[in-house]
Design a protein around this motif. Structure first.
Motif, PDB file in Angstrom:
ATOM      1  N   ALA A   1       0.836  -1.201   0.000  1.00 32.81           N
ATOM      2  CA  ALA A   1       0.000   0.000   0.000  1.00 32.81           C
ATOM      3  C   ALA A   1       0.870   1.249   0.000  1.00 32.81           C
ATOM      4  CB  ALA A   1      -0.922  -0.004   1.220  1.00 32.81           C
ATOM      5  N   ASP A   2       0.644   2.100  -0.982  1.00 35.34           N
ATOM      6  CA  ASP A   2       1.454   3.294  -1.171  1.00 35.34           C
ATOM      7  C   ASP A   2       0.512   4.488  -1.333  1.00 35.34           C
ATOM      8  OD1 ASP A   2       2.849   5.451  -2.590  1.00 35.34           O
ATOM      9  OD2 ASP A   2       4.497   4.027  -2.853  1.00 35.34           O
ATOM     10  N   ARG A   3       0.498   5.376  -0.359  1.00 35.00           N
ATOM     11  CA  ARG A   3      -0.470   6.469  -0.406  1.00 35.00           C
ATOM     12  C   ARG A   3      -0.216   7.411  -1.579  1.00 35.00           C
ATOM     13  NH1 ARG A   3      -0.986   9.026   4.947  1.00 35.00           N
ATOM     14  NH2 ARG A   3      -0.458   6.945   5.678  1.00 35.00           N
ATOM     15  N   GLY A   4       1.045   7.578  -1.979  1.00 38.79           N
ATOM     16  CA  GLY A   4       1.332   8.440  -3.116  1.00 38.79           C
ATOM     17  C   GLY A   4       0.745   7.891  -4.399  1.00 38.79           C
ATOM     18  N   LYS A   5       0.857   6.588  -4.608  1.00 41.61           N
ATOM     19  CA  LYS A   5       0.305   5.985  -5.815  1.00 41.61           C
ATOM     20  C   LYS A   5      -1.219   5.991  -5.783  1.00 41.61           C
ATOM     21  CE  LYS A   5       4.335   3.119  -6.809  1.00 41.61           C
ATOM     22  NZ  LYS A   5       4.896   1.743  -6.910  1.00 41.61           N
ATOM     23  N   LEU A   6      -1.801   5.794  -4.606  1.00 41.15           N
ATOM     24  CA  LEU A   6      -3.256   5.875  -4.487  1.00 41.15           C
ATOM     25  C   LEU A   6      -3.727   7.288  -4.795  1.00 41.15           C
ATOM     26  CD1 LEU A   6      -6.037   4.731  -3.730  1.00 41.15           C
ATOM     27  CD2 LEU A   6      -5.514   5.315  -1.340  1.00 41.15           C
ATOM     28  N   ARG A   7      -3.035   8.285  -4.256  1.00 39.44           N
ATOM     29  CA  ARG A   7      -3.412   9.670  -4.558  1.00 39.44           C
ATOM     30  C   ARG A   7      -3.371   9.920  -6.063  1.00 39.44           C
ATOM     31  NH1 ARG A   7       0.868  11.965  -0.335  1.00 39.44           N
ATOM     32  NH2 ARG A   7      -0.300  11.802   1.622  1.00 39.44           N
ATOM     33  N   GLY A   8      -2.349   9.399  -6.720  1.00 36.41           N
ATOM     34  CA  GLY A   8      -2.231   9.584  -8.161  1.00 36.41           C
ATOM     35  C   GLY A   8      -3.405   8.996  -8.902  1.00 36.41           C
ATOM     36  N   TYR A   9      -3.849   7.797  -8.494  1.00 38.29           N
ATOM     37  CA  TYR A   9      -5.011   7.197  -9.163  1.00 38.29           C
ATOM     38  C   TYR A   9      -6.274   8.011  -8.874  1.00 38.29           C
ATOM     39  CZ  TYR A   9      -8.747   4.151 -10.556  1.00 38.29           C
ATOM     40  OH  TYR A   9      -9.875   3.663 -11.164  1.00 38.29           O
ATOM     41  N   LEU A  10      -6.469   8.418  -7.632  1.00 40.34           N
ATOM     42  CA  LEU A  10      -7.678   9.167  -7.289  1.00 40.34           C
ATOM     43  C   LEU A  10      -7.748  10.482  -8.058  1.00 40.34           C
ATOM     44  CD1 LEU A  10      -7.816   8.555  -3.425  1.00 40.34           C
ATOM     45  CD2 LEU A  10      -9.246   7.496  -5.183  1.00 40.34           C
TER      46      LEU A  10
END
Length: 535
Positions: free
Chosen positions: A520-529
């Motif tokens: 789980a990587d919050r930076g990558k999740l932010r990018g998708y969102l």
């Protein structure tokens, strides 16, 4: 966008068959005001579509109408192919990865009544005897011309219009979209009747029954009431068979193609039909969308027409709602055509192949040819791999959106669950997802609570964080979280998702995996969102 004070509809839905009714209901569930009009007097008086598959039953559950659907229909656990009275093949729907491991036999009129009543409870009546007569559109909206039941004309200005008005779609004609494809040379004869089977033929009441007798193809599809069936015959040109829509002809065809001694009576209606295989090149023109039979029609063999159209509506409604609310990026709407049209093309290909196979198999007359056909069908359908795949494929559970620009993953290839990827139908999505929001599954021992807090604060209106922990009791680290916690003590959910360490899955409102990430990587999740939402 605050829609509480919205005085005019944001969307006009043209057509109040099952697809239009689901479209309007889902838009309403997502907070979008709409109108729905139909030129007819009411729900279909003929059964038309009589098969609702497992994936669509899951949709009915999310809409809150599943209990009523099950009450009105008959659960069918498989289908049988017969040559005379001998069963040569059997496919089961039991054991599928769904709470609805069956097909529901339900007349289209009953489905429409159920959905119209649901829509009325949402405060949206179907406006009957309203004919669509034309449209003009610009960058800001659509102007639709409607002819009301009393002959008056209404000019309605709306931001968006969705055509769910069937194979003869007036909206499609107004757009000038060609409906490319073919019409088969065969003709169909069908009716809703009562059947009495002879004592020597054990007809399962919970299965669709197909016959490949020497005179041709016959199907008997159980309806809700005991002994009631949808009876279908395929008539080939030049076969000398009567096309008359009479009880006498139904009886003659059933006696020739089915088991000796079968009796047909009490027809509710009888009609003939042509079989078409057609679709449009695109599902959208500016602010106008096409869904269901307005966009694609295909052979009824496989019974997937109504489910295909309802899933069109389920795919589009949440995306359009996010854009109208000013939360979703406009590019979301491009994914509707990109995701749904390939699946329609696949359905057209598969049902075309099935139709040609039935044409060939039912044309056999010589006993040796029939025996070889029956042996081949029996051998092929008894293969373990086919038996495992047939039910989920017919139930439309294996359809996916892999390759869609809206589905992405940052997941090591060596750490995946076989068969699971972004774009797939999410395992156990129904109990995990609540309401019309995205669901963010955080598989964690407790360390991802900060990520849940961040997503909840930033995107709480459109994303619900859910923490999935492999414990029998809530960890102390999660004692104060306001977010939902799912206890997965036996790690069954972890195994289903391939969650061997902390990871995340973002499930879309339509129950498909939009994004997955391990670790789980919050930076990558932010990018998708940021690709999905404007905020």
């Amino acid at each position: 966008m605050d829609l509480n004070g919205y005085k005019t509809p944001a969307v006009l839905v043209v057509g109040a068959g099952p697809v239009g009714l689901v479209m309007a209901a889902e838009l309403s569930r997502h907070g979008i005001p709409c109108r729905i009009v139909d030129q007819g007097e009411g729900a279909s008086s003929k059964s038309k579509a009589v098969s609702v598959h497992a994936r669509t039953l899951e949709i009915f559950e999310s809409m809150g109408v599943i209990e009523e659907a099950l009450r009105r229909g008959r659960r069918l656990v498989g289908l049988s192919w017969h040559s005379g009275t001998r069963r040569v093949a059997h496919v089961t729907f039991e054991g599928m990865d769904t709470p609805y491991s069956f097909e529901l036999g339900i007349a289209q009129g009953d489905t429409e009544h159920m959905l119209a009543e649901h829509l009325l409870r949402l405060g949206i009546p179907v406006e009957r005897r309203v004919r669509f007569e034309g449209l003009e559109q610009d960058t800001d909206g659509v102007t639709a011309r409607l002819r009301l039941g009393d002959g008056a004309q209404e000019t309605l200005r709306v931001p968006w219009l969705i055509a769910c008005d069937g194979a003869r779609s007036e909206v499609r004609h107004a757009l000038g979209f060609p409906f490319k494809g073919t019409t088969y040379e065969e003709q169909g004869l069908h009716a809703d009747v009562r059947l009495t089977w002879p004592a020597h033929f054990q007809a399962p009441a919970d299965q669709n029954i197909f016959f490949l007798g020497p005179p041709g193809f016959m199907a008997a599809l159980p309806l809700a009431a005991d002994g009631h069936y949808r009876l279908v015959f395929l008539l080939r040109p030049g076969d000398g068979v009567s096309r008359e829509a009479t009880l006498e002809n139904l009886q003659a065809q059933a006696a020739a193609r089915g088991p000796a001694g079968v009796t047909v009576r009490d027809p509710a209606w009888i009609d003939t039909f042509r079989i078409h295989c057609r679709m449009v090149d695109r599902y959208r023109s500016g602010r106008v969308f096409l869904a269901g039979d307005a966009a694609h029609v295909h052979s009824p063999f496989g019974g997937q027409g109504i489910s295909l159209g309802i899933q069109d509506a389920y795919n589009l409604a949440w995306k359009l709602a996010l854009v109208i609310r000013g939360v979703g990026r406009p590019e979301l709407l491009d994914s509707y055509d990109a995701e749904r049209r390939p699946l329609a093309a696949e359905t057209l290909r598969s049902t075309h192949t099935t139709t040609l196979a039935i044409r060939t198999m039912s044309a056999l007359r010589h006993p040796l040819g029939c025996a070889l056909r029956d042996g081949a069908i029996s051998f092929i359908t008894s293969r373990p791999q086919l038996k495992r795949r047939a039910g989920p494929a017919l139930g439309m559970l294996t359809r996916n959106y892999r390759g869609s620009s809206l589905c992405a993953e940052d997941w090591p290839a060596s750490r995946g669950t076989p068969g699971l990827a972004a774009g797939d139908r999410a395992p156990d999505a129904a109990p995990l997802s609540r309401g019309p929001r995205h669901t963010l599954l955080l598989f964690t021992e407790g360390r991802l609570v900060d990520l849940a807090e961040e997503v909840g604060q930033r995107h709480g209106d459109v994303v619900e964080p859910v923490l999935v922990v492999p414990r029998a009791e809530r960890p102390a680290a999660l004692s104060g979280t306001p977010h939902r916690v799912v206890l997965d003590a036996d790690r069954a959910l972890h195994r289903r998702y391939g969650a061997r360490s902390e990871c995340l899955f973002l499930i879309r409102p339509d129950g498909y995996i939009g994004y997955r990430n391990l670790p789980a990587d919050r930076g990558k999740l932010r990018g998708y969102l940021r690709r999905v939402f404007l905020t």
